[in-house]
Design a protein around this motif. Sequence first.
Motif, PDB file in Angstrom:
ATOM      1  N   ASP A   1       0.851  -1.187   0.000  1.00 48.01           N
ATOM      2  CA  ASP A   1       0.000   0.000   0.000  1.00 48.01           C
ATOM      3  C   ASP A   1       0.889   1.241   0.000  1.00 48.01           C
ATOM      4  OD1 ASP A   1      -2.536   1.193   0.132  1.00 48.01           O
ATOM      5  OD2 ASP A   1      -2.472   1.372   2.310  1.00 48.01           O
TER       6      ASP A   1
ATOM      7  N   THR B   1      -1.618  -1.186  -4.065  1.00 48.90           N
ATOM      8  CA  THR B   1      -2.750  -0.262  -3.959  1.00 48.90           C
ATOM      9  C   THR B   1      -2.184   1.138  -3.728  1.00 48.90           C
ATOM     10  OG1 THR B   1      -2.943  -0.805  -1.609  1.00 48.90           O
ATOM     11  CG2 THR B   1      -4.486  -1.879  -3.092  1.00 48.90           C
ATOM     12  N   THR B   2      -2.843   2.106  -4.335  1.00 45.86           N
ATOM     13  CA  THR B   2      -2.461   3.503  -4.125  1.00 45.86           C
ATOM     14  C   THR B   2      -3.742   4.268  -3.811  1.00 45.86           C
ATOM     15  OG1 THR B   2      -2.831   4.106  -6.431  1.00 45.86           O
ATOM     16  CG2 THR B   2      -0.623   3.338  -5.862  1.00 45.86           C
ATOM     17  N   ASN B   3      -3.580   5.484  -3.374  1.00 42.00           N
ATOM     18  CA  ASN B   3      -4.729   6.389  -3.240  1.00 42.00           C
ATOM     19  C   ASN B   3      -4.191   7.805  -3.408  1.00 42.00           C
ATOM     20  OD1 ASN B   3      -3.857   7.413  -0.671  1.00 42.00           O
ATOM     21  ND2 ASN B   3      -4.723   5.611   0.341  1.00 42.00           N
TER      22      ASN B   3
ATOM     23  N   LEU C   1      -1.526   8.813  -0.893  1.00 43.02           N
ATOM     24  CA  LEU C   1      -0.220   8.156  -1.063  1.00 43.02           C
ATOM     25  C   LEU C   1       0.542   8.769  -2.233  1.00 43.02           C
ATOM     26  CD1 LEU C   1      -1.307   4.420  -0.482  1.00 43.02           C
ATOM     27  CD2 LEU C   1       0.064   5.840   1.061  1.00 43.02           C
TER      28      LEU C   1
ATOM     29  N   LYS D   1     -10.155   2.083  -8.921  1.00 46.74           N
ATOM     30  CA  LYS D   1     -10.590   2.177  -7.524  1.00 46.74           C
ATOM     31  C   LYS D   1     -11.701   3.224  -7.407  1.00 46.74           C
ATOM     32  CE  LYS D   1      -8.019   2.051  -3.178  1.00 46.74           C
ATOM     33  NZ  LYS D   1      -6.781   2.468  -2.542  1.00 46.74           N
TER      34      LYS D   1
ATOM     35  N   PHE E   1     -11.414  -0.901   5.460  1.00 49.65           N
ATOM     36  CA  PHE E   1     -10.246  -0.228   6.063  1.00 49.65           C
ATOM     37  C   PHE E   1     -10.168  -0.594   7.554  1.00 49.65           C
ATOM     38  CE2 PHE E   1      -9.151   3.723   3.294  1.00 49.65           C
ATOM     39  CZ  PHE E   1      -9.266   2.986   2.127  1.00 49.65           C
TER      40      PHE E   1
ATOM     41  N   ARG F   1      -8.331   2.013  10.191  1.00 52.68           N
ATOM     42  CA  ARG F   1      -9.090   3.236  10.514  1.00 52.68           C
ATOM     43  C   ARG F   1     -10.265   2.924  11.441  1.00 52.68           C
ATOM     44  NH1 ARG F   1      -8.927   7.223   5.177  1.00 52.68           N
ATOM     45  NH2 ARG F   1      -6.789   6.704   4.621  1.00 52.68           N
TER      46      ARG F   1
ATOM     47  N   ALA G   1      -7.693  -3.703   3.921  1.00 55.60           N
ATOM     48  CA  ALA G   1      -6.883  -2.500   3.697  1.00 55.60           C
ATOM     49  C   ALA G   1      -6.683  -1.755   5.005  1.00 55.60           C
ATOM     50  CB  ALA G   1      -7.577  -1.607   2.675  1.00 55.60           C
ATOM     51  N   SER G   2      -5.833  -0.729   4.928  1.00 47.73           N
ATOM     52  CA  SER G   2      -5.513   0.052   6.114  1.00 47.73           C
ATOM     53  C   SER G   2      -4.901  -0.862   7.187  1.00 47.73           C
ATOM     54  CB  SER G   2      -6.781   0.761   6.631  1.00 47.73           C
ATOM     55  OG  SER G   2      -6.518   1.634   7.685  1.00 47.73           O
TER      56      SER G   2
ATOM     57  N   ARG H   1      -2.084  -1.983   9.531  1.00 44.82           N
ATOM     58  CA  ARG H   1      -1.091  -1.153  10.222  1.00 44.82           C
ATOM     59  C   ARG H   1       0.120  -1.946  10.697  1.00 44.82           C
ATOM     60  NH1 ARG H   1      -4.462   3.298  11.547  1.00 44.82           N
ATOM     61  NH2 ARG H   1      -5.081   3.893   9.439  1.00 44.82           N
TER      62      ARG H   1
ATOM     63  N   THR I   1      -3.515  -5.496   1.995  1.00 43.44           N
ATOM     64  CA  THR I   1      -2.610  -4.462   1.512  1.00 43.44           C
ATOM     65  C   THR I   1      -2.083  -3.684   2.702  1.00 43.44           C
ATOM     66  OG1 THR I   1      -2.224  -2.709  -0.099  1.00 43.44           O
ATOM     67  CG2 THR I   1      -4.369  -2.636   1.034  1.00 43.44           C
TER      68      THR I   1
END
Length: 217
Positions: free
Chosen positions: A6, A26-28, A31, A87, A133, A136, A167-168, A170, A187
């Motif tokens: 990620d 994965t990107t956002n 990022l 996405k 996520f 979060r 996702a997310s 940690r 991710t």
Amino acid sequence: MKFFIDTANLDQIKEAQDLGVLDGVTTNPSLMAKEGVKGKNNILKHYVDICNIVDGDVSAEVIATDFEGMVREGEELAELHDQIVVKIPMIKEGVKALKYFTDHGIRTNCTLVFSAGQALLAAKAGATYVSPFIGRLDDISTDGLELIADIRLIYDNYGFETQILAASIRHTMHIINCAKIGADVMTGPLSSIEGLLKHPLTDSGLKQFLEDYKKGN
Ligand code: E4P
């Protein structure tokens, strides 16, 4: 279980790819901004650069929040490279866009998912991946792993083929617990992946083996 990294950092992506266990990225927009990648052309080029490093799926996020805009952007992103997965945020217009892309053979990752109901909708719309996520949720004292388990149960009840992309992430224990529950993909940052290989008994055992070898040679 597929392993995605990620990040939009090319060095870290290369490092994870070199380890030989990477299945995608994965990107956002956050990022991308963190790596200083700005402006549409630079962002599109960066996605292609990422695709050229890894063999697997690369999630590229739309910025538009209306149906027409998401379709326009998503089609442009999908044209960039075979490995691109579009996405789409979990909003009403996003659900419509997911269905559009499903009907047009474009793979999608439904992002910003925080409830089982949202995950059910994403699967109904035919999303390739759904991204709950978990970090979060943990941040606001809600059990992210419980959500992964709920989605697993719901998808298995009906045979939905949408892949659960935890996702997310940690830390390393998130990965292990997601694997126990049966998430299809995780991710996370490179540190969470590298954490899987660390054990003090491995280090001390190897040290001893090497010392004993030296004594006999
Ligand atoms: C998923 O695709 C997101 O990019 C990501 O996992 C969000 O993680 P964060 O909560 O650490 O920002």
